[in-house]
Design a protein around this motif. Structure first.
Motif, PDB file in Angstrom:
ATOM      1  N   GLY A 161      22.402  14.398 -11.781  1.00 26.36           N
ATOM      2  CA  GLY A 161      22.346  13.236 -10.901  1.00 26.36           C
ATOM      3  C   GLY A 161      21.806  12.019 -11.618  1.00 26.36           C
ATOM      4  O   GLY A 161      22.045  11.801 -12.807  1.00 26.36           O
ATOM      5  N   ARG A 162      21.073  11.199 -10.862  1.00 28.08           N
ATOM      6  CA  ARG A 162      20.410   9.993 -11.395  1.00 28.08           C
ATOM      7  C   ARG A 162      21.402   9.015 -12.012  1.00 28.08           C
ATOM      8  O   ARG A 162      21.053   8.259 -12.939  1.00 28.08           O
ATOM      9  N   ASP A 163      22.627   8.981 -11.514  1.00 24.28           N
ATOM     10  CA  ASP A 163      23.651   8.124 -12.118  1.00 24.28           C
ATOM     11  C   ASP A 163      23.276   6.644 -12.035  1.00 24.28           C
ATOM     12  O   ASP A 163      23.421   5.898 -13.007  1.00 24.28           O
ATOM     13  N   PHE A 188      16.368  14.969  -5.198  1.00 25.57           N
ATOM     14  CA  PHE A 188      17.798  15.253  -5.258  1.00 25.57           C
ATOM     15  C   PHE A 188      18.401  15.344  -3.861  1.00 25.57           C
ATOM     16  O   PHE A 188      17.760  15.806  -2.917  1.00 25.57           O
ATOM     17  N   THR A 189      19.657  14.955  -3.752  1.00 23.54           N
ATOM     18  CA  THR A 189      20.438  15.292  -2.568  1.00 23.54           C
ATOM     19  C   THR A 189      20.823  16.768  -2.650  1.00 23.54           C
ATOM     20  O   THR A 189      20.670  17.413  -3.696  1.00 23.54           O
ATOM     21  N   ARG A 236      23.783  17.937  -2.786  1.00 23.63           N
ATOM     22  CA  ARG A 236      24.844  18.052  -3.789  1.00 23.63           C
ATOM     23  C   ARG A 236      24.256  18.115  -5.187  1.00 23.63           C
ATOM     24  O   ARG A 236      24.716  18.905  -6.035  1.00 23.63           O
ATOM     25  N   GLU A 237      23.215  17.342  -5.453  1.00 26.62           N
ATOM     26  CA  GLU A 237      22.587  17.370  -6.770  1.00 26.62           C
ATOM     27  C   GLU A 237      21.870  18.702  -7.004  1.00 26.62           C
ATOM     28  O   GLU A 237      21.827  19.191  -8.143  1.00 26.62           O
ATOM     29  N   TYR A 256      22.559  21.306  -9.988  1.00 23.56           N
ATOM     30  CA  TYR A 256      21.462  21.901 -10.772  1.00 23.56           C
ATOM     31  C   TYR A 256      21.636  23.412 -10.884  1.00 23.56           C
ATOM     32  O   TYR A 256      21.553  23.980 -11.989  1.00 23.56           O
ATOM     33  N   GLU A 258      29.715  13.719  -2.746  1.00 28.33           N
ATOM     34  CA  GLU A 258      29.054  12.987  -3.845  1.00 28.33           C
ATOM     35  C   GLU A 258      29.104  11.484  -3.568  1.00 28.33           C
ATOM     36  O   GLU A 258      30.154  10.932  -3.335  1.00 28.33           O
TER      37      GLU A 258
END
Length: 475
Positions: free
Chosen positions: A6-8, A177-178, A180-181, A185, A475
């Motif tokens: 994540g963390r985009d 995190f969501t 989805r994240e 993981y 996402e």
């Protein structure tokens, strides 16, 4: 190097910082264990010209020792032992002057900055002087400060009225995190878990990367929970107190709020909290609530009142680890395999239903996408009746600019949800009470949010729209 999950958006911002042609001052903040330090270390691996970490719960002497140790790690001389932060940052400036012209980009990372303010040592003022007097004038300097004590970061950096006032070029809150994240993981770490298992893991650990790192892919989820919370060598029983000790200098008043909210499914207003805690409903309580919101520990929900003009707020516990801990762990010792032995009991099923409601509230954007209204202006809020007995409540209402209001009912089930006449009648009664009390003139649509969908039947055909667990993984 471990993959960043994540963390985009944060990575894009940090990439812009590196490519910038000016001095940059970045502040990251977020609750303990959310992955702030990991993010910076992964993005800027090997590019630091100085990096230090404040000593959590350390004395001022400990902080200066850590500073000198960091200077030594980077090969900088410390001709005298600093006894205040102004002197320490002047030493850092003199050291960096020797290297700043030799590099395209000079990354300075100061982690756990709030810890460095031990004894109210005015570290924020020293950082302000360091930035204003020298660092901001160097086009290739990037100063990154980071802290888990979010209230300190907000007061002393983000909303500073002193030397750091309006000096930041990037403010970056790091959120959990969501769901989805979390799925990404566990896939990255080769867990063979379906989405129901990921959902239940999220109910316990939330989107906190460090907590997820403690999971063992060779154990079932129940075995992981027993090991981490209920076994003799558990690692998570002490985490609750550590979390609040890290975030706040006076943690007990914050813990009291969290405990009060953990006992209320619907959440509480400031006035109700004031009465429960037997404290004044004043600015101190308001500031503590704001601090907890900043740390993603509680959520502030808008509540629609009759006439639509007046808005109130209900505070609700939204940190899943805290909810789990206070429901099952903050009590007398239980057997080492408690979780495995009590699955599918009424106590755990009731908790799962509550946790699923709050997961849905945390993923409102995914729900809007599933309903195909993410391109429409909406107002999202909760509602509870002031006239019906017992008080009717609807946790998620999506009031849309196209004059439709989605009245969302959340139902947790490990199989398809069966909507019978009794529950259907309750849903219709809540909907009618909502329309009557609010005076809202939008067209009401009943939306069911479930895990595995709604089983086909007489009453399911009367529901206008459905959202399933899979939709939350958008996402």
């Amino acid at each position: 190097m471990e993959t960043i999950i994540g963390r985009d958006n944060e990575i894009r911002q940090l990439d812009a910082v590196v490519k910038s042609s000016r001095a940059e001052f970045v502040a990251l903040y977020g609750r303990r264990r959310v992955g702030k330090t990991f993010l910076i270390n992964q993005v800027f691996n090997g590019q630091f010209v100085f990096k230090m970490t404040g000593v959590i719960e350390g004395s001022l002497k400990d902080q200066f020792t850590a500073f000198e140790d960091a200077m030594d790690d980077f090969g900088y001389e410390v001709p005298q032992h600093p006894d205040n932060w102004m002197s320490a940052f002047i030493l850092l400036k003199k050291a960096l002057k020797k290297v700043v012209d030799k590099k395209d980009r000079c990354i300075i990372f100061i982690d756990e900055l709030p810890a460095m303010d031990a004894g109210n040592s005015n570290v924020a003022s020293a950082i302000g002087y360091f930035w204003n007097e020298w660092a901001s004038l160097q086009d290739n300097i990037v100063l990154i400060i980071c802290g888990s004590a979010t209230s300190w970061m907000i007061t002393n950096v983000i909303d500073s009225k002193g030397g750091l006032h309006d000096r930041l070029t990037y403010e970056m809150p790091i959120h959990p995190f969501t769901i989805r994240e979390v799925e990404l993981y566990v896939q990255e770490h080769q867990f063979v878990w379906n989405r129901q298992m990921i959902l239940q893991a999220y109910m316990v650990f939330g989107g906190i990367p460090y907590y997820l790192s403690l999971l063992n892919k060779d154990e079932s989820l129940a075995q992981n929970i027993d090991r981490l919370f209920f076994s003799r060598d558990n690692k998570m029983r002490r985490e609750f107190r550590r979390l609040f000790n890290t975030l706040y200098k006076n943690p007990n008043k914050y813990i009291d709020i969290i405990k009060a909210l953990s006992k209320s499914r619907m959440g509480m207003t400031r006035e109700q909290l004031s009465g429960t805690l037997k404290c004044a409903n004043n600015g101190h309580l308001g500031n503590r609530l704001d601090d907890l919101v900043y740390c993603d520990l509680i959520r502030k929900n808008i509540v629609r009142e009759k006439g639509i003009k007046r808005k109130d707020a209900i505070f609700q516990l939204c940190d899943f680890f805290c909810l789990f801990y206070l429901t099952f762990i903050d009590r007398a010792e239980v057997e080492a395999s408690y979780w495995s032995h009590h699955l599918n009991t009424p106590e755990i099923n009731t908790w799962m239903g509550l946790a699923f409601e709050r997961i849905c509230m945390a993923h409102i954007e995914s729900i809007k996408h599933a309903l195909r209204v993410d391109g429409i202006s909406t107002l999202n809020y909760s509602w509870r009746s002031k006239s019906s007995k017992p008080a009717a409540q609807i946790d998620i209402i999506i009031e849309r600019a196209d004059k439709i209001v989605n009245i969302c009912e959340v139902k947790f089930s490990q199989n398809e949800y069966i909507l019978d006449k009794e529950e259907y009648d309750k849903i219709i009664k809540r909907k009618n009470t909502f329309i009557q009390e609010t005076g809202l003139r939008h067209t009401p649509w009943t939306t069911l949010i479930t895990t595995e969908g709604v089983a086909k039947g007489k009453y399911s055909e009367m529901i206008q729209s459905q959202v399933k667990l899979d939709d939350l993984f958008y996402e």
